[in-house]
Enzyme design. Structure first.
Site, PDB file in Angstrom:
ATOM      1  N   LYS A  93      -6.813   0.422 -10.175  1.00 17.01           N
ATOM      2  CA  LYS A  93      -6.802   0.967  -9.096  1.00 17.01           C
ATOM      3  C   LYS A  93      -8.377   0.784  -8.306  1.00 17.01           C
ATOM      4  CE  LYS A  93      -8.562   5.188 -11.594  1.00 17.01           C
ATOM      5  NZ  LYS A  93      -8.263   6.371 -12.231  1.00 17.01           N
ATOM      6  N   TYR A 145     -37.790   1.271   7.718  1.00 16.16           N
ATOM      7  CA  TYR A 145     -37.463   2.297   8.433  1.00 16.16           C
ATOM      8  C   TYR A 145     -37.984   3.584   8.039  1.00 16.16           C
ATOM      9  CZ  TYR A 145     -33.766  -0.411  10.736  1.00 16.16           C
ATOM     10  OH  TYR A 145     -32.911  -1.392  11.175  1.00 16.16           O
TER      11      TYR A 145
HETATM   12  C1  LIG Z   1      -8.537   6.375 -13.308  1.00 16.88           C
HETATM   13  C2  LIG Z   1      -7.837   7.100 -14.439  1.00 16.88           C
HETATM   14  C3  LIG Z   1      -8.174   6.565 -15.842  1.00 16.88           C
HETATM   15  C4  LIG Z   1      -9.091   6.020 -16.237  1.00 16.88           C
HETATM   16  O1  LIG Z   1     -10.264   6.511 -16.263  1.00 16.88           O
HETATM   17  P1  LIG Z   1     -11.602   5.898 -16.709  1.00 16.88           P
HETATM   18  O2  LIG Z   1     -12.801   6.864 -16.926  1.00 16.88           O
HETATM   19  O3  LIG Z   1     -12.073   4.977 -15.813  1.00 16.88           O
HETATM   20  O4  LIG Z   1     -11.266   5.306 -17.997  1.00 16.88           O
HETATM   21  C5  LIG Z   1      -7.126   7.146 -16.859  1.00 16.88           C
HETATM   22  N1  LIG Z   1      -6.214   7.931 -16.487  1.00 16.88           N
HETATM   23  C6  LIG Z   1      -5.771   8.421 -15.106  1.00 16.88           C
HETATM   24  C7  LIG Z   1      -4.764   9.322 -14.784  1.00 16.88           C
HETATM   25  C8  LIG Z   1      -6.826   7.879 -14.074  1.00 16.88           C
HETATM   26  O5  LIG Z   1      -6.378   8.275 -12.860  1.00 16.88           O
END
Ligand SMILES: *Cc1c(COP(=O)(O)O)cnc(C)c1O
Length: 361
Positions: A35, A258
């Site tokens: 994702k 800045y």
């Molecule tokens: C993003 C996600 C993960 C992965 O989590 P990490 O901490 O990046 O390993 C696992 N399960 C779900 C439902 C997620 O949304």
């Protein structure tokens, strides 16, 4: 002939990290989370690099899944928040996207759909994070409705997500596992189960079930604040680098950047590097944040600009235009930069903009 700012992505390191996740739970299947553009690393390239060793992929939305399909990725793709509207169920079934089911409207959308092909379902229990999922006492009826539907594939996966697994002393994780185990739906064929995110894969063997869901660890960074034996074997996948584009000497008492928020205490050499908050380098980075110039850590001085930062290289022998600068990578953990900026490495990686070219090795 191009701006030297780029994110080098080491696909061998990515595969190493996937294999590590797999080896820590040999009985489980490992579904990589890609994702948010694979946590900033490029979802298409990361998915393609894992396609021969991963059984499926996880994304947050059907748009992310469709992008992968259109690029030729054929693996099943789990939609981690399920559908947002009922028309997505049919699209998901057609494309072999698996649906997380977290609430009643999502159940109804599946029951009421007319599908050419069954859809694969993951049913979420709220075991204590209180963000998504069915309450434990609602899970049996949701399960019964789904398993009785001709729209749903046989193997329903019951799953939950941890709130505090990155804190290895926090008993909340054990409490979540207990609630999960106590409320598993009763059925003729026991449902498949999934609990573990990266932190649980690395640090909570009690959370191993049929499927595990690593995200952050695949990209080679630890979810823990302290050293941990499994996490220490991870290999960072991204090296965020740029180069020096200007070098100048300033006198003690002169300021940089800045708001002139840093003033030289001694005569100093300042290197300007072409990377800024427009490239995802955090503007919150305080004076003193390390930047590797030719491999040596030097302090950031002055405010982060949109396209540039300034670094105190007084203690280096010779710095010239074109010299390499590393913002984070294998020699400088993104977690370290994130901590100095009051955030987590997840955020720094995920919000890296398209302006930074990803270069795959
Ligand atoms: C993003 C996600 C993960 C992965 O989590 P990490 O901490 O990046 O390993 C696992 N399960 C779900 C439902 C997620 O949304």
């Amino acid at each position: 002939m191009s701006r030297p700012t780029k994110a080098i992505i080491d696909l061998q390191a990515l595969r190493h990290n996937f294999m590590l996740a797999q080896s820590l739970a040999a009985q489980s299947k490992t579904i990589p989370m890609v994702k948010a553009n694979a946590y900033g690393h490029g979802a298409i390239e990361v998915s393609a690099a894992l396609a021969d060793i991963a059984p499926a992929l996880g994304v947050a939305s059907i748009e992310e899944a469709i992008e992968l399909r259109e690029s030729g990725i054929e693996l099943p793709i789990l939609l981690l928040e399920g559908t947002f509207s009922s028309d997505e169920v049919d699209i998901a079934a057609q494309h072999n996207f698996w649906l997380m089911v977290e609430n009643r409207p999502q159940v109804e959308a599946i029951l009421n759909a007319s599908l050419a092909r069954k859809v694969n379902v993951w049913l979420g229990i709220d075991s204590g994070m209180h963000r998504l999922g069915f309450q434990p006492d609602e899970i049996q009826s949701a399960y019964d409705d789904l398993s009785g539907s001709h729209n749903v594939s046989d193997e329903i996966v019951v799953c939950s997500h941890f709130a505090c697994a990155d804190d290895l002393d926090n008993k909340a994780t054990l409490a979540q596992i207990k609630i999960f185990d106590l409320h598993l739906p009763k059925a003729d064929n026991a449902p498949l189960k999934s609990l573990a995110n990266s932190a649980a894969i690395l640090g909570w063997p009690q959370a191993q079930r049929d499927w595990q869901r690593p995200g952050y660890m695949l990209y080679g960074n630890s979810p823990f604040a302290q050293s941990q034996e499994n996490a220490d074997q991870l290999k960072p996948v991204m090296c965020f680098e740029s180069a020096v584009i200007s070098v100048r000497s300033i006198s003690a008492g002169e300021s940089v950047g800045y708001t002139a928020n840093w003033t030289a205490a001694r005569d100093s050499t300042i290197a300007t590097v072409t990377v800024g908050y427009g490239d995802g380098y955090p503007r919150q980075a305080p004076n003193g944040t390390p930047v590797l110039i030719n491999g040596t850590g030097c302090p950031l001085v002055g405010r982060v600009s949109m396209d540039m930062i300034t670094v105190d290289v007084t203690d280096l022998d010779a710095v010239a235009i074109g010299d390499r600068a590393v913002l984070w990578g294998p020699e400088l953990p993104v977690n370290e930069i994130a901590e100095l900026c009051g955030t987590i490495g997840y955020e720094l990686l995920t919000r890296m903009p398209a302006r930074v070219p990803r270069v795959y090795r």
